[in-house]
Design a protein around this motif. Structure first.
Motif, PDB file in Angstrom:
ATOM      1  N   GLN A  60     -16.220 102.096  -3.898  1.00  0.00           N
ATOM      2  CA  GLN A  60     -15.692 102.137  -5.248  1.00  0.00           C
ATOM      3  C   GLN A  60     -16.682 101.530  -6.231  1.00  0.00           C
ATOM      4  O   GLN A  60     -16.813 102.002  -7.347  1.00  0.00           O
ATOM      5  CB  GLN A  60     -14.355 101.405  -5.312  1.00  0.00           C
ATOM      6  N   ALA A  61     -17.391 100.487  -5.811  1.00  0.00           N
ATOM      7  CA  ALA A  61     -18.364  99.848  -6.682  1.00  0.00           C
ATOM      8  C   ALA A  61     -19.547 100.764  -6.958  1.00  0.00           C
ATOM      9  O   ALA A  61     -20.153 100.704  -8.010  1.00  0.00           O
ATOM     10  CB  ALA A  61     -18.849  98.547  -6.065  1.00  0.00           C
ATOM     11  N   ASP A  62     -19.919 101.630  -6.010  1.00  0.00           N
ATOM     12  CA  ASP A  62     -21.055 102.526  -6.146  1.00  0.00           C
ATOM     13  C   ASP A  62     -20.630 103.958  -6.479  1.00  0.00           C
ATOM     14  O   ASP A  62     -21.401 104.883  -6.326  1.00  0.00           O
ATOM     15  CB  ASP A  62     -21.886 102.517  -4.852  1.00  0.00           C
ATOM     16  N   GLN A  63     -19.430 104.143  -6.908  1.00  0.00           N
ATOM     17  CA  GLN A  63     -18.938 105.475  -7.232  1.00  0.00           C
ATOM     18  C   GLN A  63     -19.697 106.010  -8.444  1.00  0.00           C
ATOM     19  O   GLN A  63     -19.902 105.315  -9.429  1.00  0.00           O
ATOM     20  CB  GLN A  63     -17.435 105.403  -7.536  1.00  0.00           C
ATOM     21  N   GLY A  81     -41.378 117.681 -11.235  1.00  0.00           N
ATOM     22  CA  GLY A  81     -40.350 117.898 -10.241  1.00  0.00           C
ATOM     23  C   GLY A  81     -38.979 117.942 -10.872  1.00  0.00           C
ATOM     24  O   GLY A  81     -38.825 118.049 -12.086  1.00  0.00           O
ATOM     25  N   THR A  82     -37.968 117.831 -10.028  1.00  0.00           N
ATOM     26  CA  THR A  82     -36.578 117.799 -10.479  1.00  0.00           C
ATOM     27  C   THR A  82     -35.993 116.445 -10.091  1.00  0.00           C
ATOM     28  O   THR A  82     -36.132 116.015  -8.945  1.00  0.00           O
ATOM     29  CB  THR A  82     -35.764 118.923  -9.826  1.00  0.00           C
ATOM     30  N   ALA A  83     -35.363 115.777 -11.053  1.00  0.00           N
ATOM     31  CA  ALA A  83     -34.787 114.448 -10.807  1.00  0.00           C
ATOM     32  C   ALA A  83     -33.313 114.441 -11.169  1.00  0.00           C
ATOM     33  O   ALA A  83     -32.876 115.180 -12.052  1.00  0.00           O
ATOM     34  CB  ALA A  83     -35.529 113.386 -11.610  1.00  0.00           C
ATOM     35  N   ARG A  84     -32.568 113.593 -10.477  1.00  0.00           N
ATOM     36  CA  ARG A  84     -31.136 113.435 -10.760  1.00  0.00           C
ATOM     37  C   ARG A  84     -30.835 111.967 -11.011  1.00  0.00           C
ATOM     38  O   ARG A  84     -31.179 111.100 -10.204  1.00  0.00           O
ATOM     39  CB  ARG A  84     -30.288 113.931  -9.590  1.00  0.00           C
ATOM     40  N   ALA A  85     -30.196 111.687 -12.143  1.00  0.00           N
ATOM     41  CA  ALA A  85     -29.759 110.323 -12.462  1.00  0.00           C
ATOM     42  C   ALA A  85     -28.265 110.228 -12.192  1.00  0.00           C
ATOM     43  O   ALA A  85     -27.490 111.055 -12.678  1.00  0.00           O
ATOM     44  CB  ALA A  85     -30.060 109.988 -13.914  1.00  0.00           C
ATOM     45  N   ASP A  86     -27.857 109.235 -11.393  1.00  0.00           N
ATOM     46  CA  ASP A  86     -26.445 108.984 -11.088  1.00  0.00           C
ATOM     47  C   ASP A  86     -26.069 107.601 -11.607  1.00  0.00           C
ATOM     48  O   ASP A  86     -26.551 106.591 -11.092  1.00  0.00           O
ATOM     49  CB  ASP A  86     -26.197 109.037  -9.579  1.00  0.00           C
ATOM     50  N   VAL A  87     -25.218 107.557 -12.623  1.00  0.00           N
ATOM     51  CA  VAL A  87     -24.752 106.278 -13.170  1.00  0.00           C
ATOM     52  C   VAL A  87     -23.621 105.766 -12.287  1.00  0.00           C
ATOM     53  O   VAL A  87     -22.639 106.476 -12.038  1.00  0.00           O
ATOM     54  CB  VAL A  87     -24.272 106.434 -14.625  1.00  0.00           C
ATOM     55  N   THR A  88     -23.761 104.532 -11.796  1.00  0.00           N
ATOM     56  CA  THR A  88     -22.748 103.955 -10.900  1.00  0.00           C
ATOM     57  C   THR A  88     -21.966 102.819 -11.550  1.00  0.00           C
ATOM     58  O   THR A  88     -20.843 102.539 -11.142  1.00  0.00           O
ATOM     59  CB  THR A  88     -23.402 103.430  -9.608  1.00  0.00           C
ATOM     60  N   VAL A  89     -22.548 102.166 -12.548  1.00  0.00           N
ATOM     61  CA  VAL A  89     -21.858 101.051 -13.215  1.00  0.00           C
ATOM     62  C   VAL A  89     -22.186 101.071 -14.707  1.00  0.00           C
ATOM     63  O   VAL A  89     -23.345 101.191 -15.093  1.00  0.00           O
ATOM     64  CB  VAL A  89     -22.286  99.686 -12.629  1.00  0.00           C
ATOM     65  N   LEU A  90     -21.154 100.956 -15.525  1.00  0.00           N
ATOM     66  CA  LEU A  90     -21.304 100.703 -16.959  1.00  0.00           C
ATOM     67  C   LEU A  90     -20.183  99.729 -17.299  1.00  0.00           C
ATOM     68  O   LEU A  90     -19.070 100.119 -17.623  1.00  0.00           O
ATOM     69  CB  LEU A  90     -21.196 101.988 -17.782  1.00  0.00           C
ATOM     70  N   LYS A  91     -20.506  98.441 -17.155  1.00  0.00           N
ATOM     71  CA  LYS A  91     -19.462  97.409 -17.191  1.00  0.00           C
ATOM     72  C   LYS A  91     -19.653  96.426 -18.334  1.00  0.00           C
ATOM     73  O   LYS A  91     -20.724  95.862 -18.511  1.00  0.00           O
ATOM     74  CB  LYS A  91     -19.453  96.655 -15.854  1.00  0.00           C
TER      75      LYS A  91
END
Length: 200
Positions: A60-63, A81-91
C-alpha cells in the motif's frame, strides 16, 4: 464377603469420577489446562503470522498513484529511449509535501545524470515542480538555504545513465499548497506532466 464386594464396587465407582483421596478436583484442572493450551494459538498470532500481516501493508505504501510513459532523448545523436515515471507517494506533512517516484527505462537508454535538473550542470531532480491548478501556482523543489550554493532537498542523480530494465527511486520535497488543494499536476523534465495526482 458381601462387605468386601460392596467396598470394591464403591472404589471403582469413585475412581471413575476422579474423586479418590489425593485427587480431589484434579480432573477439572487438567481439562482447563488442556483447553487453555488449545486456545492460546488462536488468541496470540505466531511469529510466522506477524510478518505476513506486515508484508500485506507494505504494498500500500508503494502503490502507484500516477504514471506516465514517454520517449526521451539522451543528448547524443540518435540515442535515447522510453522511460516510465511511477509516482508512489505525494504526502502532505505540515507545511511540506514529499514526492516519491521511480523512473524505469522501458527501452533504450536514458540520461538521468543531468536530465531532471534545473540547469545543465545540475545533477539532481530540482527541475521537477508541482502545479496547483486551483490557485494557478507553481511549487519548486525546496532548498536548504537562500544563496546561490543552496542545494535542493531532493535526489542526487550524478552518474545515473540507465539502460533498459533499470529503475531508480527518486524523491523531492516541496512547500505545501493550501489545505483545500487535494490534487496537483506534477511536471517532470523529460517525462512531461502527470495530471490530477492526489495528495494524501
Amino acid at each position: 464377603m458381601r462387605k468386601t464386594l460392596t467396598l470394591a464396587v464403591a472404589a471403582v465407582a469413585l475412581t471413575g469420577c476422579g474423586m479418590l483421596p489425593g485427587q480431589l478436583g484434579g480432573g477439572g484442572g487438567e481439562e482447563k489446562q488442556q483447553t487453555t493450551a488449545q486456545q492460546q494459538p488462536t488468541q496470540e498470532p505466531t511469529a510466522e503470522q506477524q510478518p505476513t500481516q506486515e508484508q500485506g501493508a507494505a504494498p500500500q505504501a508503494d502503490q502507484v498513484i500516477a504514471t506516465r510513459e514517454t520517449k526521451v532523448a539522451s543528448g547524443a545523436a540518435g540515442a535515447g529511449g522510453t522511460a516510465r515515471a511511477d509516482v508512489t507517494v505525494l504526502k502532505r506533512q505540515g507545511k511540506t509535501i514529499t514526492l516519491n517516484w521511480t523512473l524505469t527505462v522501458v527501452d533504450g537508454e536514458v540520461n538521468m545524470h543531468n536530465g531532471m535538473g534545473s540547469a545543465t550542470l545540475d545533477y539532481s531532480v530540482s527541475g521537477v515542480s508541482l502545479i496547483d491548478p486551483v490557485n494557478a501556482k507553481r511549487y519548486r523543489v525546496a532548498r536548504n538555504g537562500t544563496g546561490s550554493d543552496a542545494e535542493c532537498v531532493c535526489s542526487d542523480t550524478q552518474g545515473e545513465f540507465l539502460k533498459k530494465g533499470q529503475t531508480v527511486t527518486l524523491y523531492a520535497l516541496f512547500a505545501a499548497p493550501p489545505a483545500d488543494v487535494t490534487k496537483v499536476n506534477i511536471e517532470m523534465p523529460m517525462i512531461g506532466v502527470l495530471t490530477d495526482v492526489p495528495i494524501s
